[in-house]
Design an enzyme around this catalytic site. Structure first.
Site, PDB file in Angstrom:
ATOM      1  N   LYS A   1      31.926 -30.325  48.037  1.00 41.00           N
ATOM      2  CA  LYS A   1      33.165 -29.842  48.665  1.00 41.00           C
ATOM      3  C   LYS A   1      33.002 -29.245  50.076  1.00 41.00           C
ATOM      4  CE  LYS A   1      36.290 -29.772  44.819  1.00 41.00           C
ATOM      5  NZ  LYS A   1      35.696 -30.032  43.503  1.00 41.00           N
TER       6      LYS A   1
ATOM      7  N   PHE B   1      34.463 -28.429  34.530  1.00 44.23           N
ATOM      8  CA  PHE B   1      34.703 -29.682  35.233  1.00 44.23           C
ATOM      9  C   PHE B   1      33.473 -30.030  36.056  1.00 44.23           C
ATOM     10  CE2 PHE B   1      35.967 -32.386  38.749  1.00 44.23           C
ATOM     11  CZ  PHE B   1      36.604 -33.414  38.067  1.00 44.23           C
TER      12      PHE B   1
ATOM     13  N   ASP C   1      26.563 -25.492  38.760  1.00 44.97           N
ATOM     14  CA  ASP C   1      27.459 -26.336  39.540  1.00 44.97           C
ATOM     15  C   ASP C   1      28.256 -25.409  40.459  1.00 44.97           C
ATOM     16  OD1 ASP C   1      29.652 -27.714  40.529  1.00 44.97           O
ATOM     17  OD2 ASP C   1      29.998 -28.857  38.694  1.00 44.97           O
TER      18      ASP C   1
HETATM   19  C1  LIG Z   1      35.263 -31.038  42.548  1.00 46.66           C
HETATM   20  C2  LIG Z   1      34.207 -30.687  41.565  1.00 46.66           C
HETATM   21  C3  LIG Z   1      33.285 -31.642  41.098  1.00 46.66           C
HETATM   22  C4  LIG Z   1      33.381 -33.103  41.458  1.00 46.66           C
HETATM   23  O1  LIG Z   1      33.225 -33.325  42.804  1.00 46.66           O
HETATM   24  P1  LIG Z   1      33.679 -34.751  43.420  1.00 46.66           P
HETATM   25  O2  LIG Z   1      33.256 -34.638  44.849  1.00 46.66           O
HETATM   26  O3  LIG Z   1      35.158 -34.852  43.240  1.00 46.66           O
HETATM   27  O4  LIG Z   1      32.950 -35.794  42.679  1.00 46.66           O
HETATM   28  C5  LIG Z   1      32.303 -31.223  40.235  1.00 46.66           C
HETATM   29  N1  LIG Z   1      32.206 -29.934  39.863  1.00 46.66           N
HETATM   30  C6  LIG Z   1      33.066 -28.998  40.285  1.00 46.66           C
HETATM   31  C7  LIG Z   1      32.903 -27.590  39.833  1.00 46.66           C
HETATM   32  C8  LIG Z   1      34.111 -29.340  41.133  1.00 46.66           C
HETATM   33  O5  LIG Z   1      34.993 -28.419  41.523  1.00 46.66           O
END
Ligand SMILES: *Cc1c(COP(=O)(O)O)cnc(C)c1O
Length: 402
Positions: free
Chosen positions: A257, A143, A228
């Site tokens: 986050k 994701f 990420d």
């Molecule tokens: C939450 C998340 C995103 C997206 O972040 P947003 O602030 O919602 O755009 C991307 N990568 C990972 C691994 C995430 O957990």
């Protein structure tokens, strides 16, 4: 007409009438928080093992946040990135001093941080290879966000469905399968984008040997490795960054986050040699790294590093995982226990939603991903007694499921 004001409408009724129905929400309207506790409009309290999806690491209403917020709000909230501000520079310094990276770009969310990383990988390859080299390889079940580029990079059909045509140049390989990456990683690939531990994918850690193989293949074939760490970074796993558990360094890393403990901030970090590909004018965002948000984020990161919260996370995380292992021993419906620090999960042999709902009735907020995976991502300041409260309730609830 839906816009017409109605008397005595509850928050839930009002929101359901006037807001886009993009979220499948629980019927809970929250008003206040403190530490790991939340309160709803009726005054019921909840123990929070969601933390805004791994965001509020220092807990709710943290004095660290409110102090920095108040001081900076009275000083300077926003100026354009045409100018310099001290909080922005100092947050970047803090991140650089505590990571592999030399430079930081600030933005407003995780998706934006990944957008920046994708753009950087492409422009870097264009500058350095002098040929068509724009493909990004990502992982199945990953994701990376909901913008067009980041959903094109997300290896889950449910996220992409309906938005085709997707952005060109993204392909997917199975996670933890070095042979598949070996086949896919040719000289048209500018970057490999992956989470060291897949979060939304169901809390699935990379195998150490896999991460080492990915690093080696990227280095040998001239592709940038992008981690990420939006969900697993900032101490969540018991180290500041998840990749530190593996001793494998990326070329680019994205954060969001927990970086602002609830204020919207994202960041992309890289080494000097890669950062040089983003010259003035190539990438920008109006709100990226405002003095307000970076002053708060700096206070948050300083507290994480100074006040022992990452060690605390490692210790109570180990305790929590032991408790989850005990649940697995006692309940046949628990198939697996996974995770590190305070991103932990149990995989059930059935749907997790009824367990989430039963927990909510008992005043405990947990989250379910991938239908059958219960995910636990509490504030890093969670205490053993709070973990006991949750695992005790889970023991009863899972007992009814057996
Ligand atoms: C939450 C998340 C995103 C997206 O972040 P947003 O602030 O919602 O755009 C991307 N990568 C990972 C691994 C995430 O957990």
């Amino acid at each position: 007409m839906s816009g017409m004001k109605k008397d005595n409408e509850t928050t839930i009724e009002l929101a359901d009438r006037v807001m886009f129905q993009t979220y499948g929400r629980y019927p809970l309207a929250l008003v206040r928080g403190e530490g790991c506790r939340l309160w709803d409009e009726e005054g019921n309290s909840y123990l929070d093992f969601v933390a805004g999806i791994a965001v509020c690491s220092l807990g709710h209403a943290s004095p660290v946040v409110s102090r920095a917020l108040e001081t900076q709000a009275k000083t300077l909230v926003h100026v354009s990135n045409l100018y310099y501000t001290r909080p922005q520079a100092e947050l970047a310094q803090l991140l650089v001093e505590n990571s592999f990276a030399d430079r930081v770009f600030f933005c407003n969310s995780g998706a934006e941080a990944n957008e920046a990383a994708i753009k950087l990988a492409r422009i870097y390859a264009k500058e350095h290879s002098g040929r068509e080299r724009y493909r990004i390889i990502a992982m199945e079940n990953s994701f990376h966000g909901r913008t067009m580029a980041t959903l094109s990079a997300t290896g889950q059909a449910k996220v992409r469905k309906g938005f085709e045509p997707l952005l060109e140049g993204f392909s997917f390989v199975p996670f933890n399968d070095p042979a598949a990456l070996d086949r896919a990683l040719d000289d048209t690939v500018c970057g490999v984008l992956m989470e060291p531990i897949q979060g939304e994918g169901g809390v699935v850690p990379a195998d150490p040997s896999y991460l080492e193989a990915v690093r080696t293949m990227c280095s040998e074939r001239g592709a940038l490795l992008i981690f990420d760490e939006i969900q697993v970074g900032m101490g969540r796993t018991g180290k500041l960054f998840a990749h530190e558990h593996y001793g494998v360094r990326p070329d680019i890393m994205t954060l969001a986050k927990a970086l602002g403990n609830g204020l919207p901030i994202g960041a992309m970090l890289s080494r000097e040699s890669v950062a040089g590909a983003f010259a003035p004018g190539t990438h920008a965002t109006t709100f990226g790294g405002t003095p307000l948000v970076t002053a708060v984020s700096k206070a948050v990161v300083e507290s994480l590093l100074r006040d022992g919260w990452i060690d605390h996370c490692r210790e109570v995380g180990a305790y929590f995982k032991e408790k989850l292992q005990e649940l697995k021993g006692r309940h046949a419906c628990v198939k697996d226990v996974r995770g590190l620090g305070l991103i932990l999960a149990i995989e059930l042999d059935r749907a997790g939603a009824p367990v989430v709902e039963a927990c909510m009735k008992e005043g405990l907020l947990i989250n379910c991903t991938q239908d059958r995976v219960l995910r636990f991502i509490p504030p890093l300041v969670v205490e053993r007694a709070e973990i006991d409260e949750l695992t005790g309730a889970l023991d009863r609830i899972l007992g009814q499921a057996d």
